[in-house]
Design an enzyme around this catalytic site. Structure first.
Site, PDB file in Angstrom:
ATOM      1  N   CYS A 194       4.698  -4.844   4.988  1.00 16.19           N
ATOM      2  CA  CYS A 194       4.671  -3.489   4.434  1.00 16.19           C
ATOM      3  C   CYS A 194       4.229  -2.466   5.475  1.00 16.19           C
ATOM      4  CB  CYS A 194       3.773  -3.424   3.213  1.00 16.19           C
ATOM      5  SG  CYS A 194       2.061  -3.904   3.507  1.00 16.19           S
ATOM      6  N   ASP A 214       3.198 -12.954   3.338  1.00 17.05           N
ATOM      7  CA  ASP A 214       3.280 -11.566   2.872  1.00 17.05           C
ATOM      8  C   ASP A 214       1.892 -10.950   2.994  1.00 17.05           C
ATOM      9  OD1 ASP A 214       3.866  -9.168   1.684  1.00 17.05           O
ATOM     10  OD2 ASP A 214       4.250  -9.991  -0.319  1.00 17.05           O
ATOM     11  N   GLU A 272      -4.166 -17.987  -1.187  1.00 18.64           N
ATOM     12  CA  GLU A 272      -4.484 -16.612  -1.554  1.00 18.64           C
ATOM     13  C   GLU A 272      -5.997 -16.446  -1.540  1.00 18.64           C
ATOM     14  OE1 GLU A 272      -5.043 -12.917  -2.610  1.00 18.64           O
ATOM     15  OE2 GLU A 272      -3.022 -13.665  -2.165  1.00 18.64           O
TER      16      GLU A 272
END
Length: 418
Positions: free
Chosen positions: A376, A349, A300
């Protein structure tokens, strides 16, 4: 008034939907992207962008001359023509919203990835009963010069005050953010976990005490919320910074986690990568899936999210957390060794812009048997699917999820295999 200037109105026959929350029409041979309408309608539209040399124009439908059977009274009139952004499909019946998004997902895959699939975009349990409203556990507001909370007009910096926000969950609505005055020009963020746990309000990024009507006086005031996610018979608890990223739909964390676990399959003892891991929504369940003999590598780029993820997975020694740019961490370009030399499964993601070529190349170098991609944005997903197909991952299954009712946004989970 000339019909090639903003503010002019034109009568249009509306064609198919397009990515971005609008439909396609033509006027004097020019493409016009029209919001607040539906395929097959005839509308009177006000031009909002109409430069003479532009490749296309934009317009808002302000009068419906022939209505689609899928048109309903707007669930959020303040997001209608000339209003705030964020509710561009509020005039569309829920089943038709999902059909709209399914068509967009299929079109993006066909055009950008050369893939002929037609995934259905399905609703979240409970959304139909709520009329597609009251799903946002997080909202972001701006304050006008008179201290009223609202949102920005679509494609504008102008703040329009609001009386309510129908997409906000009941816990957010109960905070009464629209019933008070705020310092002019500030930004108000509200976070209210879906299970009713203590909410947080931020004013320009700092905790705000609603009862005292002032910024929280303590320098160490609470700036994180507790989120609970039930996956099967297991309840996971997460600490999440109020200003950090978390899925906004009340049902999204559980739904997406269940979908990812189903997609990775049996990974006991395997090495699994969780890229763009955020606060670790998928990391803890995936760590349980690989078990004590497996390895879960989470990457991340946001240091704050990594701190949250470290707390959330502190009791799982099989979890390795890496902070930094995903491609750099995977290739060791941060001055260290790569986070992994090989992987059995990669879960990613990425943000709305997608993973991109550098990350795709780094993932491909790990030669996983399976890639689970949570997206998304359908265009970014299609571009990355095309890049992965060039590198051998041609097996593709996609499911679509309507995690953003009343908007054009959708979530998709793609499973790619070699």
């Amino acid at each position: 008034m000339a019909t090639d200037t903003p503010g002019a109105t034109v009568d249009l026959e509306i064609g198919p939907v397009a990515h971005g929350g609008h439909c396609v029409a033509r006027h004097d041979g020019r493409v016009v992207f029209v919001r607040h309408t539906l395929p097959g309608e005839r509308v009177r539209a006000r031009l909002t962008d109409a430069a003479p040399d532009a490749k296309f124009w934009r317009a808002d439908a302000v009068e419906v001359l022939d209505a689609s059977p899928d048109r309903v009274p707007s669930a959020w009139p303040a997001a209608g023509p000339g209003g705030v952004g964020g509710g561009e499909l509020a005039h569309v019946a829920l089943p038709a919203q999902r059909a709209w998004k399914s068509a967009v997902l299929a079109e993006q895959l066909r055009r950008l990835a050369r893939v002929d699939l037609a995934p259905e975009v399905a609703g979240v349990p409970g959304d139909d009963e709520r009329g597609g409203l009251a799903w946002r556990t997080r909202i972001d507001l701006h304050v006008d010069a008179e201290g009223r909370a609202g949102m920005r007009r679509h494609r504008s910096h102008t703040v329009l005050p609001l009386a309510d926000m129908p997409l906000a969950s009941e816990h957010v609505a109960a905070l009464g953010l629209f019933d008070r005055r705020w310092p002019a020009g500030t930004r108000v963020e509200a976070v209210a976990p879906a299970d009713g746990a203590t909410p947080i309000v931020l004013l320009d990024g700092a905790p705000f005490d609603l009862h005292a009507n002032r910024p929280a006086p303590r320098p160490n005031a609470r700036a994180a919320v507790r989120e609970r996610v039930e996956v099967g018979a297991t309840t996971y608890e997460y600490r999440v910074a109020a200003a950090g990223f978390w899925q906004v739909h009340r049902g999204a964390p559980a739904l997406l986690t269940s979908r990812v676990l189903d997609a990775v399959g049996d990974v006991a003892g395997a090495t699994v990568l969780d890229l763009y891991a955020g606060a670790g929504l998928f990391s803890s369940p995936l760590a349980d899936a690989v078990g004590p003999d497996g390895r879960l590598v989470a990457v991340e780029g946001d240091e704050r999210a990594v701190r949250d993820a470290r707390r959330n997975a502190h009791d799982r020694p099989q979890v390795e957390l890496h902070a930094g740019d995903v491609a750099d961490v995977l290739t060791g370009r941060r001055g260290g060794v790569p986070a992994a030399a090989a992987a059995d499964v990669v879960v990613l993601d990425p943000p709305r812009t997608g993973a991109g070529r550098r990350v795709v190349e780094a993932v491909a170098a790990l030669r996983p048997e399976r890639i689970v991609y949570v997206a998304c944005d359908p265009a970014a997903l299609a571009r990355d699917v095309a890049l992965l197909a060039e590198r051998g991952w041609t097996g593709l299954e996609i499911t679509g999820h309507d995690l953003f009712p009343m908007t054009h946004h959708l979530e998709a989970v793609a499973v790619l295999t070699r």
